[in-house]
Design an enzyme around this catalytic site. Structure first.
Site, PDB file in Angstrom:
ATOM      1  N   ASP A  50     -14.705 -11.173  -0.534  1.00 57.22           N
ATOM      2  CA  ASP A  50     -13.719 -10.405   0.238  1.00 57.22           C
ATOM      3  C   ASP A  50     -14.133 -10.342   1.722  1.00 57.22           C
ATOM      4  O   ASP A  50     -15.056 -11.034   2.156  1.00 57.22           O
ATOM      5  CB  ASP A  50     -13.554  -9.007  -0.365  1.00 57.22           C
ATOM      6  CG  ASP A  50     -12.128  -8.497  -0.232  1.00 57.22           C
ATOM      7  OD1 ASP A  50     -11.352  -8.639  -1.190  1.00 57.22           O
ATOM      8  OD2 ASP A  50     -11.781  -7.969   0.858  1.00 57.22           O
ATOM      9  N   TRP A  60       0.797  -1.222   0.000  1.00 55.59           N
ATOM     10  CA  TRP A  60       0.000   0.000   0.000  1.00 55.59           C
ATOM     11  C   TRP A  60       0.828   1.269   0.000  1.00 55.59           C
ATOM     12  O   TRP A  60       0.295   2.359  -0.186  1.00 55.59           O
ATOM     13  CB  TRP A  60      -0.937   0.011   1.222  1.00 55.59           C
ATOM     14  CG  TRP A  60      -1.852  -1.158   1.272  1.00 55.59           C
ATOM     15  CD1 TRP A  60      -2.420  -1.786   0.201  1.00 55.59           C
ATOM     16  CD2 TRP A  60      -2.311  -1.853   2.449  1.00 55.59           C
ATOM     17  NE1 TRP A  60      -3.196  -2.822   0.639  1.00 55.59           N
ATOM     18  CE2 TRP A  60      -3.161  -2.892   2.006  1.00 55.59           C
ATOM     19  CE3 TRP A  60      -2.096  -1.687   3.815  1.00 55.59           C
ATOM     20  CZ2 TRP A  60      -3.787  -3.764   2.891  1.00 55.59           C
ATOM     21  CZ3 TRP A  60      -2.722  -2.560   4.687  1.00 55.59           C
ATOM     22  CH2 TRP A  60      -3.557  -3.581   4.236  1.00 55.59           C
ATOM     23  N   CYS A  80      -1.382  -9.130  -0.277  1.00 50.16           N
ATOM     24  CA  CYS A  80      -1.895  -7.761  -0.171  1.00 50.16           C
ATOM     25  C   CYS A  80      -1.428  -7.193   1.162  1.00 50.16           C
ATOM     26  O   CYS A  80      -1.289  -7.923   2.138  1.00 50.16           O
ATOM     27  CB  CYS A  80      -3.417  -7.781  -0.267  1.00 50.16           C
ATOM     28  SG  CYS A  80      -4.128  -6.141  -0.448  1.00 50.16           S
ATOM     29  N   ASP A 127      -4.295 -10.952   3.139  1.00 50.76           N
ATOM     30  CA  ASP A 127      -4.227  -9.500   3.318  1.00 50.76           C
ATOM     31  C   ASP A 127      -3.524  -9.124   4.629  1.00 50.76           C
ATOM     32  O   ASP A 127      -3.347  -9.954   5.504  1.00 50.76           O
ATOM     33  CB  ASP A 127      -5.660  -8.961   3.299  1.00 50.76           C
ATOM     34  CG  ASP A 127      -5.712  -7.516   2.831  1.00 50.76           C
ATOM     35  OD1 ASP A 127      -4.645  -6.894   2.690  1.00 50.76           O
ATOM     36  OD2 ASP A 127      -6.838  -7.013   2.617  1.00 50.76           O
ATOM     37  N   ASP A 156      -5.310   0.835  -1.620  1.00 48.62           N
ATOM     38  CA  ASP A 156      -6.649   0.496  -2.090  1.00 48.62           C
ATOM     39  C   ASP A 156      -7.146   1.527  -3.099  1.00 48.62           C
ATOM     40  O   ASP A 156      -6.900   2.717  -2.945  1.00 48.62           O
ATOM     41  CB  ASP A 156      -7.636   0.489  -0.907  1.00 48.62           C
ATOM     42  CG  ASP A 156      -7.601  -0.834  -0.155  1.00 48.62           C
ATOM     43  OD1 ASP A 156      -6.617  -1.576  -0.302  1.00 48.62           O
ATOM     44  OD2 ASP A 156      -8.568  -1.099   0.578  1.00 48.62           O
TER      45      ASP A 156
END
Ligand SMILES: [Zn+2]
Ligand SMILES: [Zn+2]
Lengths: 320, 552
Positions: free
Chosen positions: B221, B65, B368, B328, B387
Site C-alpha cells: 500500500d 468513503w 478506492c 485510490d 477506511d
C-alpha cells in the site's frame, strides 16, 4: 460436425451435433459402459458426473465462421455431462435409498456451481430421460446436464411468463399458485414440510407431475438442507408411485428448472421447479408428441389433471 | 402534437429550454418506471425529478468513503471540522451544496420508494433535500453537447426499500451491460498495520509468513512512492521489478497502491507540468483536497501529454509484474474545473479509468475513494465505505474518517452493489490481538459480515503477531453465497446468505450494541469431490459422502 445454427423462422438456436448418430443403441447389461469395470470406469465409484463422449456442447468447441447475414452459425460452446446416480446398475430413482438421492442433489448443486463459473454459460439444465420411450440408450440409472451458452426458447418463454405474472400479481407466479393448490388440495399428489407435488392444473401430459418448493427459491444453489432432504423424498415417492401405476418401470422425462446464470437476475420472479413429463397415457398407450404438439406447442391432454392426481395420490408407497 | 405544452412525437416528450433540449421517454417495468431519453446543448444543472421530502429517508454519498445511511428530515451529517477543511471535493463534486444541504448521490430511498439514476457517463446525478422537497438533478457542469447524447436514465421503484435497493442495483447492471470478473480476491495489504511507515523488510518478513494463509494477492500500500505524482520507489524500496518478482516468487499475485489522478504540490510532476493539472477560473491549479499534510491537485487527463504519462505509469507497473492495482483517491479525477478539453468532469474521470484499463488489460483494478456510479464497468473491485481502523467506535462522528464501525456499517448498507457492479471491498480484516483496540466481537462481526456478503477478503496484519487466524478461514467459508439484508433503515440488520460454503446462514446483528446471533443450516450432506481427466481430455467428477471415504 458440431455447431449452433440460428433459425430465423422461430428465433431459436439449433445444435447440430453430427456424431450423435454414431451413438450405440441400448447395449446389453453385461456391457454397460458406466458400470464399475465398464468402458468409462475401470474402478468403483459412488456418484460421478463426466463429460459426454458425444457432446452437443463443448467447453472448447470447433471454431465456426458465420458468413451469411441470415443463416448464422456459432461455435457450440457449453458443456454436456452424464450424471451417474449410483454404481448399482439395477437401481433407479424409485429404488435408490433416500440417502443416495440426497447425495445426488448435492452433486447437482455442485455441478451447477462449477459450471456457472464460466461467464458464457447462461443456462444449466439438469434432466433425466428414463425408458426407451423417451430415447434413453442406457438402463444404468443416470441423468444428464446441458450447460447452454444461451437461454433455451422454452425457458425464455417461462421467464417471460413469470415476469408478466409478477407484474400482474405483484408476486411470483408459483408462489401465487401454491396459495391456491394448498387451500384446495385437489391436485396434490404428495406433500411434505417444504415441498409440494401436484398434477398441475395446466398439465400437458396425462400423468405430468410438478414439484415446487413451498418457499420462494430460484435455484438448486439456495435450497436449505431440509429442502434438499424433502426434495429427495418427493423425487423418490413420485417415481415409486409412477412405477406402481401400471406396475412397469415407468418412462419419464424429469427436468429441473432453475434461474439462468450470468445474465439478468431473475431470483425474485422465478421459482425453482421440477417437471415430470411421462409419455404414457395408459399401460400400453403412448401420448405422442405429434403435429399439433410439435408444430404448434399446443398440447392436447386426454386426461383430466384432477383425476390423474387422485389416481397417483391413491397409490400407497412406503419410504423409510 | 403537444402535451402539456411540450411536443410529443414517437412516444417522446420534448422539452426546450433556452440552452438545451431534452427528449424523454417513459417505460413501464414491473416495479415502476424508467425515464430515459436524450439531451443536447449546454444543460448545466438540470432538474429531472421533484417530490415531497419524507420524514425519514436513505441517502448515499457519491464516493467510496461517504456514508450510505438512514437520515431524518432536519438532520445534518456530522463531519469533524478538520475533515471539512481538508476534504474539499472528497464530499461532493459540488462541495458548497453538500455543506449547506443534505445531498444523496445517484439514488435515494424512502420506506416504500427508491428513486435513482441508472448511469453516470456524462452527468453527475444527485438528489438535493431542499426545504420540504427532494429534487433530482443531472449536473453537466460546463460541458456543451452539439449533438444529442443519452440522458442518464431515471428509475422510480415502488415497494419496500429492502427489496428495491437490489432491484435498483440490478437495473444499473443491465443498463450498463455489466458482466464482472469471476475473480473475487483474497489477499494481504500493508496499510492497516504499517501505514506510511512500511519498509521493504516488513514486506519480506510478511511474505515469509504468508504461505500459511490462503491469500492470492499480496499488496503493497501507500508508502513505496517518492511522492504523490512521482511514482517511483523511494529509498526504502528496491526497484519495481524486484518488488513484484519477490512477491511472485512467494506464490502471490503482486499488488500495488497508487493514486493516479492525484498530484502533490511538492511533487516534481506538479513543478514540471503545471499545464497537466485541472485549473480554477484564475488558471491556477485547483485544490482537490489536502492529505499527507500537502495540497493535492488533480491530473487533467484530457491533456494528451498527461494521458500519455498516466498510461506510461501503469505500463511500467504492469511490465514490472504487478497484476493487482489498488487505485485510490479517484474522486480527484472527477472534480469540476478547467480542463484541456471541455468535457464534463464525469466524462474526464471515465476517460482516465479507460486509459488505465487499456494498459493493465485483465489485471484486477480495485477502486478506492472513487465516485461510484461513473466507475461501473471500469473497475473489478470497489471500496464501498470509509477506511477501517484498529478501533471500533459508534460514538464519534462517522463520515469520511477511519473507523471500523462506520466501515462495517457501509459494508452492509451498500451490500447490493456487490457482484452486480463489482466485488465490494469492505476494507481489510484486522485480526491481530495486539496493536489494536478491536475486541473479539468486533473482529468476528467484520469477518462474518464480509464473508456472508461474499465480499473481497483482504487482511492487514503483521503476521508475526498473535492473530485470530480462524476468523480468516471463517470469512472464506462464509463466501460463495447470495446475500439479502433486511432492515437497511433499522438498528438491527438481518443478513441472509444462501448457498455459502457452509450452506444457508442467517445473522442478526446490532452494530451499535455489539449484539449478534448467527444461525447455520447444518442439515446438508457434505460431499468430497475428486476431479480426474481422461486421456481424451474429458473431465470426470467423482463424488462421495464426506466420512464415507474408504481410502482416507
Ligand atoms: Zn451399469
Ligand atoms: Zn415463488
Amino acid at each position: 460436425m458440431l455447431e449452433l445454427r440460428y433459425n430465423p423462422l422461430t428465433d431459436e438456436w439449433i445444435i447440430v451435433s453430427a456424431f450423435t448418430q454414431k451413438r450405440p443403441t441400448r447395449p446389453k447389461t453385461t456391457e454397460c459402459p458406466i458400470c464399475p469395470g465398464g468402458v468409462e470406469f475401470p474402478g468403483t465409484y459412488d456418484l460421478v458426473s463426466f463429460d459426454n463422449k458425444y457432446p452437443s456442447l463443448q467447453l472448447n468447441p470447433p471454431n465456426v465462421v458465420s458468413e451469411s447475414p441470415i443463416l448464422k452459425r456459432k461455435p457450440a460452446k457449453g458443456n454436456c455431462e452424464v450424471i451417474v446416480y449410483t454404481s448399482n446398475h439395477q437401481s433407479s430413482l424409485s429404488e435408490m435409498p433416500l440417502l443416495q438421492i440426497e447425495k445426488l442433489i448435492e452433486m447437482w448443486v455442485d455441478r451447477t456451481r462449477d459450471l456457472m463459473q464460466y461467464n458464457f454459460v447462461k443456462y444449466i439444465f439438469i434432466f433425466e430421460n428414463r425408458g426407451q420411450e423417451v430415447g434413453a440408450s442406457l438402463e444404468h440409472p443416470h441423468g444428464q446436464l446441458y450447460a447452454f451458452p444461451f437461454i433455451p426458447i422454452r425457458i425464455s418463454r417461462k421467464l417471460d411468463a413469470f415476469e408478466k405474472g409478477y407484474e400482474e400479481h405483484k408476486k411470483c407466479v408459483i408462489c401465487k399458485i401454491l396459495e391456491e393448490e394448498l387451500s384446495k388440495k385437489e391436485r396434490i399428489v404428495y406433500e411434505n414440510e417444504t415441498m409440494i407435488t401436484i398434477v398441475p392444473f395446466y398439465a400437458r401430459f396425462p400423468y405430468e407431475v410438478h414439484i415446487y418448493p413451498k418457499r420462494h427459491v430460484d435455484s438448486f444453489l439456495y435450497l436449505s438442507g431440509q429442502e434438499k432432504k424433502d426434495l429427495a423424498k418427493a423425487l423418490k415417492i413420485i417415481t415409486m408411485k409412477y412405477d406402481r401405476l401400471f406396475n412397469i418401470p415407468f418412462p419419464y422425462m424429469m427436468m429441473f428448472f432453475q434461474s439462468p446464470v450470468n445474465t439478468k437476475d431473475f431470483s425474485r420472479i422465478f421459482h425453482f421447479h421440477v417437471e415430470f413429463n411421462p409419455p404414457k397415457r395408459d399401460k400400453n398407450k403412448i401420448k405422442w408428441m405429434a403435429s399439433v404438439e410439435t408444430g404448434t406447442w399446443t398440447f392436447i391432454n386426454p386426461k383430466i389433471p384432477e383425476e390423474a392426481a387422485q389416481e397417483l395420490r391413491n397409490i400407497k408407497v412406503e419410504v423409510k | 402534437m403537444k402535451i402539456l405544452g411540450h411536443s410529443f412525437e414517437d412516444g417522446k416528450i420534448t422539452f426546450e429550454a433556452e440552452n438545451f433540449v431534452i427528449r424523454l421517454k417513459v417505460k413501464k417495468i414491473p416495479e415502476g418506471y424508467i425515464i430515459s431519453g436524450e439531451i443536447k446543448g449546454k444543460p448545466k444543472r438540470v432538474e429531472i425529478f421533484r417530490t415531497e421530502m419524507p420524514e425519514i429517508f436513505f441517502i448515499n454519498n457519491w464516493q467510496s468513503w461517504g456514508p450510505a445511511k438512514k437520515m431524518k428530515r432536519g438532520e445534518k451529517l456530522k463531519i469533524p471540522e478538520k475533515i471539512l477543511e481538508n476534504f474539499g471535493y472528497g464530499f461532493n463534486p459540488n462541495p458548497h451544496l453538500f455543506e449547506q444541504n443534505v445531498v444523496s448521490d445517484y439514488f435515494y430511498g424512502e420506506k416504500k420508494l427508491v428513486v435513482g439514476f441508472l448511469s453516470s457517463k456524462y452527468a453527475h446525478p444527485f438528489f438535493l433535500f431542499d426545504g420540504h422537497e427532494v429534487v433530482g438533478y443531472l449536473d453537466y457542469f460546463e460541458a456543451t453537447y452539439e449533438d444529442f447524447i443519452p440522458l442518464e436514465p431515471l428509475i422510480i421503484l415502488h415497494g419496500n426499500l429492502d427489496d428495491l435497493l437490489p432491484v435498483y442495483a440490478e437495473y444499473v447492471k443491465l443498463k450498463n451491460n455489466l458482466q464482472i470478473t469471476k475473480r473475487n480476491p483474497v489477499g494481504w495489504s500493508s496499510w492497516y498495520q504499517y501505514f506510511s511507515k512500511l519498509t521493504w523488510e516488513d514486506i519480506l518478513k510478511n511474505l515469509g509468513l504468508a504461505k500459511e494463509y490462503l491469500y492470492e494477492v499480496f499488496q503493497i500500500d501507500d508508502s513505496w512512492e517518492i511522492d504523490i505524482g512521482d511514482w517511483q520507489p523511494n529509498e526504502k524500496f528496491p526497484p519495481l521489478e524486484e518488488m513484484a518478482k519477490t512477491i511472485r516468487k512467494h506464490g502471490f499475485i503482486p499488488g500495488i497502491w497508487i493514486a493516479p489522478f492525484s498530484v502533490s504540490e511538492t511533487s516534481l510532476l506538479a513543478k514540471n507540468h503545471k499545464d497537466w493539472l485541472v485549473k480554477d477560473e484564475n488558471d491556477s491549479p485547483l485544490l482537490a483536497y489536502r492529505n499527507w499534510n500537502k495540497n493535492i491537485y488533480a491530473l487533467d487527463i484530457t491533456n494528451e501529454e498527461a494521458a500519455k504519462w498516466l498510461k506510461n505509469i501503469f505500463k511500467r507497473l504492469k511490465d514490472a509484474g504487478f497484476e493487482y492495482f489498488k487505485i485510490d483517491f479517484l474522486f480527484a479525477g472527477a472534480i469540476p474545473g478547467k480542463r484541456h478539453l471541455n468535457i464534463s468532469p464525469i466524462e474526464a474521470y471515465r476517460l482516465g479509468l479507460k486509459f488505465i484499463r487499456e494498459v493493465v488489460e485483465d489485471s484486477f483494478i480495485l477502486g478506492c475513494g472513487a465516485p461510484l456510479l461513473p466507475s461501473v464497468g471500469l473497475v473489478d473491485g470497489m471500496r464501498i465505505g470509509p477506511d477501517t481502523a484498529p478501533y471500533y467506535n459508534p460514538e464519534t462522528p462517522g463520515a469520511f474518517i477511519p473507523n471500523a464501525f462506520y466501515a462495517l456499517r457501509n459494508t452492509i448498507t451498500r451490500y447490493y452493489m456487490n457482484g452486480k457492479w463489482w466485488w465490494n471491498d469492505p476494507d481489510c480484516l484486522l485480526l491481530r490481538n495486539i496493536d489494536t483496540e478491536l475486541n473479539l466481537w468486533e473482529k468476528k462481526a467484520y469477518a462474518f459480515v464480509s464473508g456472508m456478503l461474499n465480499n473481497m477478503i483482504i487482511q492487514s496484519d503483521d503476521l508475526s503477531l498473535s492473530i485470530e487466524r480462524y476468523l480468516l478461514d471463517s470469512a472464506l467459508k462464509l463466501r460463495g453465497g447470495r446475500a439479502f439484508v433486511k432492515g437497511l433503515m433499522e438498528e438491527v440488520y438481518e443478513i441472509f446468505a444462501e448457498g455459502t460454503g457452509i450452506g444457508n446462514v442467517k445473522l442478526r446483528i446490532n452494530l451499535k450494541k455489539e449484539r449478534s446471533e448467527l444461525s447455520v443450516d447444518e442439515k446438508s450432506i457434505k460431499l468430497l469431490k475428486q476431479v480426474k481427466t481422461k486421456g481424451d481430455g474429458r473431465k470426470f467428477n467423482y463424488y462421495q459422502q464426506k466420512g464415507d471415504d474408504k481410502d482416507a
